[in-house]
Design an enzyme around this catalytic site. Sequence first.
Site, short mmCIF file in Angstrom:
data_model
loop_
_atom_site.label_atom_id
_atom_site.label_comp_id
_atom_site.label_asym_id
_atom_site.label_seq_id
_atom_site.Cartn_x
_atom_site.Cartn_y
_atom_site.Cartn_z
N ASP A 1 0.90 -1.16 0.06
CA ASP A 1 -0.14 0.00 0.16
C ASP A 1 0.81 1.23 0.22
OD1 ASP A 1 0.78 -0.96 2.50
OD2 ASP A 1 -0.48 0.53 3.61
N GLU A 2 0.39 2.36 -0.49
CA GLU A 2 0.94 3.73 -0.45
C GLU A 2 2.32 3.85 -0.77
OE1 GLU A 2 -2.20 5.46 3.17
OE2 GLU A 2 -0.36 4.25 3.91
#
Length: 494
Positions: A297-298
């Site tokens: 993620d991210e």
Amino acid sequence: ATVHPSSAQYKLTSSTAIYTQAGSADAAAIGNQLAALLRPSTGFSLPVLSSATRRNHAADCGIALVLTSAGNLGAEGYLLDVTSNGVVITAAEPAGLFYGVQTLRQLLPAATDATTHQPGPWTVPGGHIADQPRFPYRGAMLDVSRHFFPVSVVERLISEISLYKVNYLHLHLADDQGWRIVINSWPNLATFGGSTEVGGGAGGFYTQAQYLEIVAYAKAHFVTIVPEIDGPGHTNAALASYAQLNCDGVAPPLYTGTDVGFSSLCVNKDLTYQFEQDVMGELAALTPGPFLHIGGDEAQSTSATDYSTFEDKVLPIVSTDGKRAIGWHDVTKVDPPTSFVPQFWGTTQTDAPTAAAAARGNKVIMSPATHAYLDMMYTPATKLGQNWAAYIEVKDAYGWDPGNYLQGVTGSSVLGVEGPIWSETLLNMANIEFMAFPRLPALAELGWSPESTHNWNSFRQRLGAQGPRWTVQGVNFYASPQVPWAPGTVGGVD
Ligand code: TNX
């Protein structure tokens, strides 16, 4: 799934016994767990005996845990029959017996969960229940990186969530702020990378023996541990522990803030994949469950090309270790193989790469941040948690259908649901409990019961009946004004 109440009731007495399927060590273990739970409060001896000795025509036939291959009960389903002379739980597999026992616990008075002797009476309402889950994956996630929590906290959470038939606990074991599991081939990860946490506290880490203890405790509660090592982002703790993992060869300092998106593994270094192989290999060897979570993620400090390069190398490492990869839905951008399980955490109801993955056959875990994120504040007036995705009151946590939420991801593409407990603002068990209860039981019902049974008005009544139980158990929970709490409920504090 279905319940037919009757006017009968069964009463536990000092002569009640628990009879478990002859020859099954699993059934005996589940019977012993139930007896251990009921003995302190009831004061009854509750012997656990072989089902071969049970006499069905006695006045008190006790509680029977029966395994049978007859019927279509599925791997986790069970039947529960309560008449005036006994309780019979029938299942095809031990998991079904365990879930039948959890339902029986909910049918008994809340005082059964007390650890000291209580007056009773110990009645169970009569009727017939036929039950099995809608989805095979019903999870919670605990972020032990932003703040570290000792084994006792993890085990208490496991016992609390298993009462609601949650069967996976995902541990977010590494992030920018801390690395929380010993990796023998890279020892500094834990000893240095685990030495702090958000706010600058002492942090901590699990030894491999402690991790195995958590795995075993979880197994006894029919919970499977899913370990996550996030990458290529959320990796500052690893980068701080080994200078050679950095593209410039310089280790950054440890990090105790709460920003996201600033760290990245060095995608074009061979050592990065040696690191991934070593870490995933040791974790796979310690983990009996089928899944390893690769994060993903991210990754705001990793270019799109580098991100693909990285995931294309990490995904096969997980399969080589004999495990199936779960990752945050960001990974669907690289067209992962259909064995990959995206975990959707977005704030909207459309995500083209996740829908495309579902169309190809990938199964999805649903954790929409606007409904399933247990670290979101309940209301502007509650203190713990964040609010970047939403305020999530109990009705919001309950009011969505995992099988008809994300465009292009319908029921047959859904593996299940998971409620992540990110811990930037959570310092201890009481904080964790306040965020998880009562929203995790709401999510658990979405994961277990058929959609046709979902009904907010009936749910809030049933939820209200859990209040006295949490009060007896000492669970710190949010006594939402949306719920008619039963007498005996004392709400918690944030
Ligand atoms: C986003 S959602 C994160 C986490 C944070 C969380 C806080 C996702 C996969 N990553 O790094 O802890 O928000 O709510």
